[in-house]
Design an enzyme around this catalytic site. Structure first.
Site, PDB file in Angstrom:
ATOM      1  N   PHE A  52      -5.887  -1.457  11.083  1.00  0.00           N
ATOM      2  CA  PHE A  52      -5.227  -2.739  10.796  1.00  0.00           C
ATOM      3  C   PHE A  52      -4.031  -2.481   9.885  1.00  0.00           C
ATOM      4  O   PHE A  52      -4.162  -1.772   8.890  1.00  0.00           O
ATOM      5  CB  PHE A  52      -6.187  -3.671  10.036  1.00  0.00           C
ATOM      6  CG  PHE A  52      -7.308  -4.267  10.850  1.00  0.00           C
ATOM      7  CD1 PHE A  52      -7.095  -5.415  11.589  1.00  0.00           C
ATOM      8  CD2 PHE A  52      -8.580  -3.701  10.842  1.00  0.00           C
ATOM      9  CE1 PHE A  52      -8.138  -5.997  12.311  1.00  0.00           C
ATOM     10  CE2 PHE A  52      -9.628  -4.276  11.559  1.00  0.00           C
ATOM     11  CZ  PHE A  52      -9.405  -5.427  12.300  1.00  0.00           C
ATOM     12  N   GLY A  53      -2.886  -3.069  10.193  1.00  0.00           N
ATOM     13  CA  GLY A  53      -1.786  -2.988   9.228  1.00  0.00           C
ATOM     14  C   GLY A  53      -0.419  -2.878   9.857  1.00  0.00           C
ATOM     15  O   GLY A  53      -0.258  -2.359  10.967  1.00  0.00           O
TER      16      GLY A  53
ATOM     17  N   ARG B 198      -0.431   4.209  -0.682  1.00  0.00           N
ATOM     18  CA  ARG B 198      -1.353   5.216  -0.112  1.00  0.00           C
ATOM     19  C   ARG B 198      -1.593   6.458  -0.957  1.00  0.00           C
ATOM     20  O   ARG B 198      -2.377   7.304  -0.571  1.00  0.00           O
ATOM     21  CB  ARG B 198      -0.871   5.681   1.277  1.00  0.00           C
ATOM     22  CG  ARG B 198      -0.683   4.563   2.289  1.00  0.00           C
ATOM     23  CD  ARG B 198      -1.987   3.896   2.632  1.00  0.00           C
ATOM     24  NE  ARG B 198      -1.867   3.036   3.813  1.00  0.00           N
ATOM     25  CZ  ARG B 198      -2.530   1.914   3.969  1.00  0.00           C
ATOM     26  NH1 ARG B 198      -3.382   1.502   3.047  1.00  0.00           N
ATOM     27  NH2 ARG B 198      -2.390   1.202   5.052  1.00  0.00           N
TER      28      ARG B 198
ATOM     29  N   ASP C 161       2.440  -7.027   2.157  1.00  0.00           N
ATOM     30  CA  ASP C 161       1.248  -6.292   2.610  1.00  0.00           C
ATOM     31  C   ASP C 161       1.679  -5.062   3.428  1.00  0.00           C
ATOM     32  O   ASP C 161       1.078  -4.742   4.460  1.00  0.00           O
ATOM     33  CB  ASP C 161       0.292  -7.176   3.419  1.00  0.00           C
ATOM     34  CG  ASP C 161      -1.079  -6.518   3.567  1.00  0.00           C
ATOM     35  OD1 ASP C 161      -1.322  -5.451   2.966  1.00  0.00           O
ATOM     36  OD2 ASP C 161      -1.923  -7.082   4.319  1.00  0.00           O
TER      37      ASP C 161
ATOM     38  N   HIS D  10       0.868  -1.185   0.000  1.00  0.00           N
ATOM     39  CA  HIS D  10       0.000   0.000   0.000  1.00  0.00           C
ATOM     40  C   HIS D  10       0.900   1.230   0.000  1.00  0.00           C
ATOM     41  O   HIS D  10       1.585   1.486   0.987  1.00  0.00           O
ATOM     42  CB  HIS D  10      -0.905  -0.017   1.236  1.00  0.00           C
ATOM     43  CG  HIS D  10      -1.799  -1.227   1.279  1.00  0.00           C
ATOM     44  ND1 HIS D  10      -3.054  -1.245   0.705  1.00  0.00           N
ATOM     45  CD2 HIS D  10      -1.604  -2.468   1.785  1.00  0.00           C
ATOM     46  CE1 HIS D  10      -3.588  -2.445   0.867  1.00  0.00           C
ATOM     47  NE2 HIS D  10      -2.731  -3.212   1.527  1.00  0.00           N
TER      48      HIS D  10
ATOM     49  N   ASP E 254      -8.608  -5.141  -2.505  1.00  0.00           N
ATOM     50  CA  ASP E 254      -7.926  -5.431  -1.239  1.00  0.00           C
ATOM     51  C   ASP E 254      -8.319  -4.475  -0.112  1.00  0.00           C
ATOM     52  O   ASP E 254      -8.478  -3.272  -0.314  1.00  0.00           O
ATOM     53  CB  ASP E 254      -6.415  -5.394  -1.406  1.00  0.00           C
ATOM     54  CG  ASP E 254      -5.711  -5.835  -0.134  1.00  0.00           C
ATOM     55  OD1 ASP E 254      -5.951  -6.970   0.292  1.00  0.00           O
ATOM     56  OD2 ASP E 254      -4.970  -5.033   0.447  1.00  0.00           O
TER      57      ASP E 254
ATOM     58  N   ASN F  24      -6.568   0.548  -2.893  1.00  0.00           N
ATOM     59  CA  ASN F  24      -7.463   1.151  -1.880  1.00  0.00           C
ATOM     60  C   ASN F  24      -6.957   2.539  -1.484  1.00  0.00           C
ATOM     61  O   ASN F  24      -6.637   2.823  -0.335  1.00  0.00           O
ATOM     62  CB  ASN F  24      -7.651   0.235  -0.662  1.00  0.00           C
ATOM     63  CG  ASN F  24      -6.368  -0.121   0.060  1.00  0.00           C
ATOM     64  OD1 ASN F  24      -5.272  -0.010  -0.492  1.00  0.00           O
ATOM     65  ND2 ASN F  24      -6.494  -0.545   1.310  1.00  0.00           N
TER      66      ASN F  24
HETATM   67  O1  DOR Z   1      -3.915  -5.003   7.783  1.00  0.00           O
HETATM   68  C1  DOR Z   1      -4.272  -4.651   6.675  1.00  0.00           C
HETATM   69  N1  DOR Z   1      -4.135  -3.367   6.262  1.00  0.00           N
HETATM   70  N2  DOR Z   1      -4.840  -5.550   5.875  1.00  0.00           N
HETATM   71  C2  DOR Z   1      -5.401  -5.194   4.716  1.00  0.00           C
HETATM   72  O2  DOR Z   1      -5.878  -6.069   4.015  1.00  0.00           O
HETATM   73  C3  DOR Z   1      -5.452  -3.769   4.296  1.00  0.00           C
HETATM   74  C4  DOR Z   1      -4.347  -3.003   4.913  1.00  0.00           C
HETATM   75  C5  DOR Z   1      -4.484  -1.503   4.790  1.00  0.00           C
HETATM   76  O3  DOR Z   1      -4.810  -1.022   3.694  1.00  0.00           O
HETATM   77  O4  DOR Z   1      -4.188  -0.811   5.760  1.00  0.00           O
END
Ligand code: DOR
Length: 442
Positions: free
Chosen positions: A332-333, A64, A314, A62, A152, A94
């Site tokens: 999340f991430g 961003r 990821d 990502h 995603d 995304n």
């Molecule tokens: O932990 C995650 N963060 N899982 C995902 O599938 C998306 C991602 C995010 O875009 O922050």
């Protein structure tokens, strides 16, 4: 021009493992081997004791941009990728706006050409606005140069829409990358369903939430013949489903992240408050959640057997404000580019994976998933010089305050790793160089 001498040249997919030199000219690999000739004026890196391998290819990150530049930009994200040894990264759509039209793909490509230090390959959305209702104009996105389609961050919730997308995608021979999450089941879930969630009083996310969508999409891939790629596999059950489908000829590939291979749900707990109080660490909150040792064992088996094709980061950077809050509210991430290789080397040193498997899962195997094995993840003469030089024995400590990524959200802060990327070369140019490495000019 650049010459790398005295190293161990290692390209496991192409059966290369030999001492020698590598000569780069006009951005391409000109020659590889022992006793090759090159002009004495060529700048030189002495790679004694080091490994020279194809640059890593990340299928899932990502960056961003556009829309969330406070978390990461194409410039900062690709600089972090270079530190991690990644020479090509596929970025998820995304963003804001999501990558669902030709104009946004073109915008990302333009931005990348101005500011990226590694190759950026955009992924387009499966559905318009990532809303899961209407399939994108895939022809337009494919023509603009996306390498895959994905919503995603979300699954495509409606089976009919997913089936239609798969049918459509066959025209372009590009994979659909699915984030497998049955939302009604995960709704409000924070970490893996299990004893840690119980102990912390948090709603859990069951393995079934992932496996339901994996099973559905495997059935749809069998029905349509479309290429399906399962993102961030995290459970034993998902590995078993994919294994069974592959044995039966379903056109599926899969990836696993470094954090799902190395950390368990217990990492979310943090006893460091000093008074024995149970605390939690939101930097270990990720989707899918960190699972159990049994899941890790299955993921490692799956990798070695070829059930799981690739390791993908990821890389999901977030601001401190999005992370330093109640666990239920935290994003999340994990910011993964700069720790991926070091954390994976721990598996190598523990005897859980061999170097050939590890490097192929970071190079030619991900390239194969997007049909780019002839030009990415290879040390073939004539290919663009995308190369990483690393030291399997170099010890170093993770310090998030020194991250190049804007996202300092890592559960590995303070960890000692053995194994470090020292040089990253993209299209013949050095884009990252450890302080200990010298480039000699005549
Ligand atoms: O932990 C995650 N963060 N899982 C995902 O599938 C998306 C991602 C995010 O875009 O922050």
């Amino acid at each position: 021009m650049l010459v790398i001498t005295n190293g161990r040249i290692f390209d496991p997919c192409h059966g290369i493992d030999q001492p020698g030199e590598l000569f780069i000219k006009e951005g391409k690999i000109e020659s590889v081997g022992t006793g090759i000739s090159f002009p004495s004026s060529a700048p030189m890196i002495d790679a004694k004791g080091l490994i020279i391998s194809p640059g890593f290819v990340d299928l899932h990150c990502h960056l961003r941009e556009p829309g969330f530049e406070e978390e990461e930009t194409i410039a900062s994200g690709t600089q972090a990728a270079a530190v991690g040894g990644f020479t090509t990264v596929c970025c998820m759509p995304n963003t804001d706006p999501p990558v669902d039209s030709k104009s946004i793909v073109n915008w990302i490509k333009k931005r990348a050409s101005e500011s990226a230090v590694v190759n950026v390959l955009p992924i387009g959305c499966i559905t318009k606005g990532r809303k899961g209702k209407e399939v994108c104009d895939m022809a337009e996105l494919a023509e603009a140069g996306v390498v895959a389609f994905s919503d995603d961050g979300d699954s495509v919730p409606d089976s009919q829409v997913m089936c239609h997308a798969m049918d459509y995608s066959r025209d372009f021979d590009l994979p659909l990358i699915e984030h497998c999450e049955d939302k009604p089941l995960t709704n409000g879930g924070v970490i893996n369903e299990g004893w840690v969630a119980d102990r912390l009083g948090l709603k859990g996310i069951p393995a079934a939430a992932e496996e339901i969508i994996v099973a559905r999409d495997l059935a749809l891939a069998r029905l349509t013949g479309a290429k399906l790629h399962i993102a961030h596999v995290s459970t034993r059950g998902a590995v078993e489903l994919i294994r069974h489908a592959k044995r039966n000829g379903v056109p599926v590939t899969a990836e696993v992240t470094p954090h799902h291979l190395t950390l368990t749900q217990e990492r979310v707990m943090n006893m460091s408050s000093g008074r024995g109080q149970l605390k939690y660490d939101s930097d270990a909150k990720v989707y899918p959640p960190l699972r159990t040792q049994d899941d890790i064992d299955a993921l490692l088996e799956g990798l070695k057997e070829g059930v799981i094709d690739a390791i993908a980061t990821d890389h999901a950077p977030h601001t401190q404000a999005q992370k330093k809050c109640e666990l239920e509210l935290a994003a999340f991430g994990i910011s993964g580019f700069e720790t991926a290789f070091g954390s994976l080397m721990g598996l190598l040193h523990a005897g859980k994976i061999d170097l050939g498997t590890l490097i192929s899962k970071l190079t030619c195997e991900p390239a194969r998933v997007i049909g780019r094995e002839s030009d990415l993840g290879t040390l073939r003469v004539g290919a663009m010089a995308n190369i990483v030089i690393f030291d399997v024995g170099r010890e170093w400590q993770v310090d998030r305050s020194r991250f190049v990524s804007r996202g300092e959200n890592t559960p590995f802060d303070g960890c000692w790793f053995k194994g470090k990327v020292l040089v990253t070369i993209v299209n013949g140019e050095i884009v990252y160089q450890d302080d200990s490495v010298r480039v000699d000019h005549e």
